[in-house]
Design an enzyme around this catalytic site. Structure first.
Site, PDB file in Angstrom:
ATOM      1  N   GLU A  38       0.840  -1.189   0.000  1.00 20.24           N
ATOM      2  CA  GLU A  38       0.000   0.000   0.000  1.00 20.24           C
ATOM      3  C   GLU A  38       0.879   1.244   0.000  1.00 20.24           C
ATOM      4  O   GLU A  38       2.008   1.229   0.473  1.00 20.24           O
ATOM      5  CB  GLU A  38      -0.921   0.033   1.231  1.00 20.24           C
ATOM      6  CG  GLU A  38      -2.124  -0.848   1.105  1.00 20.24           C
ATOM      7  CD  GLU A  38      -3.234  -0.514   2.093  1.00 20.24           C
ATOM      8  OE1 GLU A  38      -3.164   0.524   2.783  1.00 20.24           O
ATOM      9  OE2 GLU A  38      -4.184  -1.310   2.170  1.00 20.24           O
ATOM     10  N   HIS A  85      -4.448   6.958  -0.057  1.00 19.13           N
ATOM     11  CA  HIS A  85      -3.705   5.702   0.025  1.00 19.13           C
ATOM     12  C   HIS A  85      -4.202   4.744  -1.045  1.00 19.13           C
ATOM     13  O   HIS A  85      -5.238   4.965  -1.657  1.00 19.13           O
ATOM     14  CB  HIS A  85      -3.780   5.088   1.430  1.00 19.13           C
ATOM     15  CG  HIS A  85      -5.074   4.436   1.768  1.00 19.13           C
ATOM     16  ND1 HIS A  85      -6.185   5.134   2.180  1.00 19.13           N
ATOM     17  CD2 HIS A  85      -5.427   3.128   1.768  1.00 19.13           C
ATOM     18  CE1 HIS A  85      -7.173   4.291   2.422  1.00 19.13           C
ATOM     19  NE2 HIS A  85      -6.743   3.063   2.180  1.00 19.13           N
ATOM     20  N   HIS A  93      -5.017   0.736  -2.522  1.00 18.59           N
ATOM     21  CA  HIS A  93      -5.430  -0.636  -2.239  1.00 18.59           C
ATOM     22  C   HIS A  93      -4.887  -1.497  -3.376  1.00 18.59           C
ATOM     23  O   HIS A  93      -5.450  -1.488  -4.480  1.00 18.59           O
ATOM     24  CB  HIS A  93      -6.948  -0.756  -2.175  1.00 18.59           C
ATOM     25  CG  HIS A  93      -7.555  -0.274  -0.905  1.00 18.59           C
ATOM     26  ND1 HIS A  93      -8.915  -0.237  -0.709  1.00 18.59           N
ATOM     27  CD2 HIS A  93      -7.005   0.181   0.249  1.00 18.59           C
ATOM     28  CE1 HIS A  93      -9.176   0.225   0.498  1.00 18.59           C
ATOM     29  NE2 HIS A  93      -8.024   0.494   1.099  1.00 18.59           N
ATOM     30  N   ASP A 113      -9.605   1.874   7.451  1.00 22.10           N
ATOM     31  CA  ASP A 113      -9.527   3.139   6.715  1.00 22.10           C
ATOM     32  C   ASP A 113     -10.424   4.189   7.361  1.00 22.10           C
ATOM     33  O   ASP A 113     -10.022   5.337   7.548  1.00 22.10           O
ATOM     34  CB  ASP A 113      -9.958   2.962   5.254  1.00 22.10           C
ATOM     35  CG  ASP A 113      -9.009   2.108   4.443  1.00 22.10           C
ATOM     36  OD1 ASP A 113      -7.827   1.995   4.818  1.00 22.10           O
ATOM     37  OD2 ASP A 113      -9.463   1.547   3.427  1.00 22.10           O
TER      38      ASP A 113
END
Length: 161
Positions: free
Chosen positions: A31, A87, A89, A100
């Site tokens: 990630e 961010h 995935h 999250d």
């Protein structure tokens, strides 16, 4: 005349989104995580009220693996221009997990980027994890190299203040 400008985030600069997409692809299969900074839209040539995401901050000490990314809170700058987080995935899922959602408390916009990290492989969310609109905008961003464009005379003048 309005006394207070909207703190709403109205869009993300195309260059900032491109940077995050590239960084996510380079970090794969782990990630990627960063924090979002914004500027008043009119300051970056966008004729709208509110803020435009202009920068993605990479926080030192961020640890990531294929399932999570963790930012060291003690290294996050105290920044009045902070507007959210971003961010990736690596599994491509474009919805927030419970973990999250726990990080969505600060900021008005949170972006998740999914593999394969193309121009449409992302989604924006509000603090509650609900999908929200976020326009990709052409913004007049300063050249990052201009940060280093100074002379010894400039330094001396700054020190004499």
């Amino acid at each position: 005349m309005r006394l207070f400008r909207s703190r709403e985030v109205v869009g993300i600069a195309a260059d900032a989104l491109d940077f995050a997409l590239e960084a996510s692809a380079e970090t794969h299969p782990n990630e990627y995580m960063g924090l979002l900074r914004g500027e008043e839209a009119r300051r970056v040539g966008v004729d709208r009220d509110g803020y435009v995401v202009t920068d993605v901050l990479i926080i030192p000490g961020t640890v990531s693996d294929p399932y999570s990314a963790t930012v060291r809170n003690d290294l996050v700058p105290n920044d009045f221009h902070a507007v959210g987080s971003i961010h990736s995935h690596p599994n491509g899922v474009l919805r927030p997990s419970d973990a999250d959602l726990d990080t969505f408390g600060s900021g008005r916009v949170h972006i998740i980027i999914g593999s394969p990290y193309g121009p449409d492989d992302w989604e924006a969310f509000d603090q509650s994890g609900e999908v929200r609109d976020l326009d990709v905008l052409d913004a007049d961003l300063s050249d990052p190299e201009s940060f280093f464009d100074f002379t010894q005379d400039d330094i001396d003048a700054e020190l004499d203040r």
